[in-house]
Design a protein around this motif. Structure first.
Motif, short mmCIF file in Angstrom:
data_model
loop_
_atom_site.label_atom_id
_atom_site.label_comp_id
_atom_site.label_asym_id
_atom_site.label_seq_id
_atom_site.Cartn_x
_atom_site.Cartn_y
_atom_site.Cartn_z
N PHE A 505 0.84 -1.19 0.00
CA PHE A 505 0.00 0.00 0.00
C PHE A 505 0.88 1.25 0.00
CE2 PHE A 505 -3.87 -1.99 2.40
CZ PHE A 505 -4.20 -2.69 1.24
N ASP A 506 0.38 2.34 -0.58
CA ASP A 506 1.06 3.63 -0.45
C ASP A 506 1.07 4.04 1.02
OD1 ASP A 506 1.54 3.74 -3.13
OD2 ASP A 506 -0.20 5.01 -3.60
N PHE A 507 1.95 4.99 1.36
CA PHE A 507 2.22 5.29 2.77
C PHE A 507 0.96 5.70 3.53
CE2 PHE A 507 4.04 8.34 6.02
CZ PHE A 507 4.47 7.34 6.87
N GLU A 508 0.17 6.62 2.99
CA GLU A 508 -1.01 7.09 3.71
C GLU A 508 -2.01 5.96 3.98
OE1 GLU A 508 -2.03 9.77 5.29
OE2 GLU A 508 -0.02 10.58 5.00
N ARG A 509 -2.24 5.15 2.95
CA ARG A 509 -3.19 4.05 3.12
C ARG A 509 -2.64 3.01 4.09
NH1 ARG A 509 -5.37 -0.12 -1.54
NH2 ARG A 509 -6.98 -1.12 -0.26
N LYS A 510 -1.34 2.79 4.02
CA LYS A 510 -0.70 1.81 4.91
C LYS A 510 -0.84 2.25 6.37
CE LYS A 510 3.34 -1.15 4.27
NZ LYS A 510 4.66 -1.27 3.65
N LYS A 511 -0.66 3.53 6.63
CA LYS A 511 -0.77 4.04 8.00
C LYS A 511 -2.18 3.82 8.56
CE LYS A 511 0.59 8.32 7.56
NZ LYS A 511 0.91 9.71 8.00
N THR A 512 -3.18 4.18 7.79
CA THR A 512 -4.54 4.14 8.31
C THR A 512 -5.14 2.74 8.33
OG1 THR A 512 -5.37 4.66 6.10
CG2 THR A 512 -5.00 6.51 7.59
N ALA A 513 -4.80 1.94 7.32
CA ALA A 513 -5.45 0.63 7.19
C ALA A 513 -4.65 -0.52 7.76
CB ALA A 513 -5.74 0.34 5.70
N TYR A 514 -3.38 -0.26 8.07
CA TYR A 514 -2.50 -1.39 8.41
C TYR A 514 -1.76 -1.16 9.71
CZ TYR A 514 0.70 -5.27 7.23
OH TYR A 514 1.40 -6.44 7.21
N PHE A 515 -0.97 -0.08 9.78
CA PHE A 515 -0.16 0.16 10.97
C PHE A 515 -1.00 0.56 12.17
CE2 PHE A 515 3.80 1.36 8.29
CZ PHE A 515 4.02 0.01 8.05
N GLY A 516 -2.07 1.31 11.94
CA GLY A 516 -2.87 1.80 13.06
C GLY A 516 -3.81 0.79 13.65
N GLY A 517 -4.05 -0.31 12.93
CA GLY A 517 -4.97 -1.32 13.45
C GLY A 517 -6.41 -0.82 13.42
#
Length: 562
Positions: A505-517
């Motif tokens: 995922f691109d960085f913004e999507r990765k942060k919200t959908a993946y890293f943040g839980g």
């Protein structure tokens, strides 16, 4: 047909003969020994060869499904040893130039065949089907140079990678230790005539698995601690035996049955200050009982104080009005290291200086730093034992609690920092996880505990950058991506299983959908820091890397002699 289970001790010259034709069944796990286990085996063999001119070396046992008077043998237990020994013999053979010696040595790897007995020519050990051809065409064909030139990326699996690494390691160790061919051949004689395995055979798969289960699940069978106890009780007057027995059993209850046996191995290390070369009972008698011959002194002066110290270190249970919380937090991290070689050092120090909480806090801080360095920098067991022995020697004679040998040398500090600042993701999972979680704990003053049942490490900048993605725009140069992808600043701990599709995922999507839980926050400070970053560029990683390395140097005190 006979259903008997038989067991006999054989020299390797017999183990690798026409009497046995080994096959690894497809349901067995892959070959899993790494260079640490293979290197340890060689170091132990070489050390024994040099110092024990007449004694025999016992390599353990193997369990086989084998019909009487038939060579075919399915390996139920022992494939790691048999495979590694085959690699060692092949490496030895490849270095021998004498024609007759080379042919004889090769016959231990490859059955030469006997036409009149209808015995075909073939390798003596057949690995699982998926690795069989690779092993036969490289190691068993003595193609070590070709093996060295292989691109590891082309290997089919972890098993083949381990085979390649161990083959090159063992040939290198033989080359360095034996520059003279006569000495090399003499080592071969030692291997084939003075090294022994016990082969347990049965014609029934059911009984073979029963034997394997018995060998690997001790239950309430006699442990070494029981035999040492019997030794000691036999020397006590009958009128005092009950009190002695009660005290011994009280300690055994507190430590646990297996824990008590572990304690005795640590006591052996405290006295011997070297790696064990023989069975624990034999070495305990030699190194401990020879110095503490009176059973009262053994239980009151050795077992009791060391058991108390063992429970403190193992259970993070130091008690004091000062420093107890900090000390126990450090013990928590020590117990997360995947070996217990540090425990004898902690036990000896606590037994001697445990009442001085300031000294204990300072010492265990330095001990965790040393243990972390050895763990993260992949020191093998021999290197670890030698290093901890230095500390044990100093504690034994110390009159002051200030123990200098537990400090890291300048070279050790530099090596430690180099690994921290390198491609951390390429470390084994346990070493990588220890470092990343330890760094995360530094960000919360070291007080955090990590008991998550699932831990994964994820790359922020993905390992594979897709053409046309935002990642390619932000990171256009592949050389720059290669520098930063696997380093500490780009690695995030997660408490969820890795989602392979989300990895790119691109960085913004990765942060919200993946890293943040699900809740949009993370259990880890390292990951929370990423969530706060608006972009993820080379400049961000360079600054972040410098900060994280500086944090490790500050918290582990790695800037000066330490």
């Amino acid at each position: 047909m006979s259903k008997n289970i038989t067991g006999a001790e054989y020299a390797l010259s017999k183990i690798f003969s026409s009497d046995f034709d080994y096959e690894i069944p497809p349901y067995q796990r892959p070959y899993a020994w790494t260079t640490e286990q293979a290197g340890e085996l060689f170091d132990d063999l070489y050390d024994f060869y040099r110092h024990e001119a007449e004694e025999s070396y016992f390599l353990g046992s193997i369990v086989l499904i084998k019909q009487e008077n038939k060579p075919h043998s399915q390996v139920i237990d022992g494939q790691q040893r048999l495979t590694t020994l085959t690699i060692l013999i092949a490496a030895l053979t490849s270095l021998i130039e004498d024609k007759d010696a080379k042919a004889e040595c090769f016959s231990y790897i490859q059955e030469p065949g006997k036409k009149l007995q209808r015995i075909p020519s073939k390798p003596r050990l057949a690995l699982r089907q998926r690795d069989r051809e690779f092993f036969a065409s490289t190691v068993q064909a003595l193609k070590f140079d070709a093996l060295a030139e292989l691109d590891v990326a082309t290997l089919a699996n972890e098993s083949q990678l381990n085979i390649r690494h161990n083959a090159l390691l063992l040939r290198d160790k033989l080359s360095r230790q034996f520059s003279d061919e006569n000495a090399l051949i003499d080592f071969g004689v030692f291997l084939m005539t003075r090294c022994f395995l016990v082969a347990v055979t049965t014609p029934s798969q059911q009984s073979a698995f029963r034997v394997f289960s018995v060998l690997n699940n001790r239950g309430l069978d006699l442990l070494t601690s029981d035999l040492i106890k019997a030794d000691a009780i036999g020397k006590i007057p009958e009128s005092q035996r009950e009190a002695f027995n009660d005290k011994w059993e009280e300690i055994e209850v507190e430590t646990g049955r297996d824990g008590f046996n572990d304690l005795l191995t640590y006591v052996r290390m405290i006295y011997a200050k070297s790696k064990a070369k023989r069975a624990l009972l034999e070495e305990f008698r030699e190194h401990v009982l020879s110095k503490v011959s009176q059973p009262e002194a053994l239980i009151n002066g050795v077992i009791t104080p060391y058991a108390d110290a063992f429970l403190v270190a193992r259970d993070s249970a130091y008690q004091s009005t000062n420093n107890a919380g900090d000390i126990n937090q450090i013990f928590y991290w020590l117990n997360r290291i995947d070996n217990s070689d540090w425990l004898p050092v902690a036990i000896q120090y606590l037994a001697k200086f445990g009442n001085d909480s300031d000294a204990v806090l300072d010492f265990v801080f330095r001990l965790e730093r040393l243990a972390a360095k050895l763990h993260i920098c992949a020191a093998n067991i021999n290197e670890r034992i030698e290093r901890y022995a230095q500390v044990l020697f100093e504690i034994e004679t110390a009159v002051s609690p200030d123990i200098a040998s537990v400090n890291l040398t300048d070279d050790e500090c530099r090596a430690f920092v180099s690994v921290i600042d390198g491609n951390v993701y390429h470390l084994t999972a346990r070493r990588r996880n220890y470092l990343i979680l330890r760094v995360d704990s530094f960000l919360v003053d070291g007080a955090a505990k990590y008991d998550h049942s699932v831990l994964t490490i994820e790359h922020v900048l993905p390992q594979t950058v897709e053409v046309g993605s935002q990642w390619e725009l932000d990171w256009p140069e592949s050389e720059t991506r290669e520098v930063w992808t696997h380093r500490l600043s780009n690695l995030m701990p997660l408490t969820q299983r890795r989602n392979s599709s989300a990895s790119n995922f691109d960085f913004e999507r990765k942060k919200t959908a993946y890293f943040g839980g699900r809740s949009g926050v993370s259990s880890y400070v390292l990951t929370t820091q990423v969530l706060r970053e608006p972009v993820w560029t080379p400049e961000v990683l360079e600054k972040r890397q410098a900060n994280l390395v500086a944090l490790c140097k500050e918290r582990w005190k790695l800037d000066v002699s330490c």
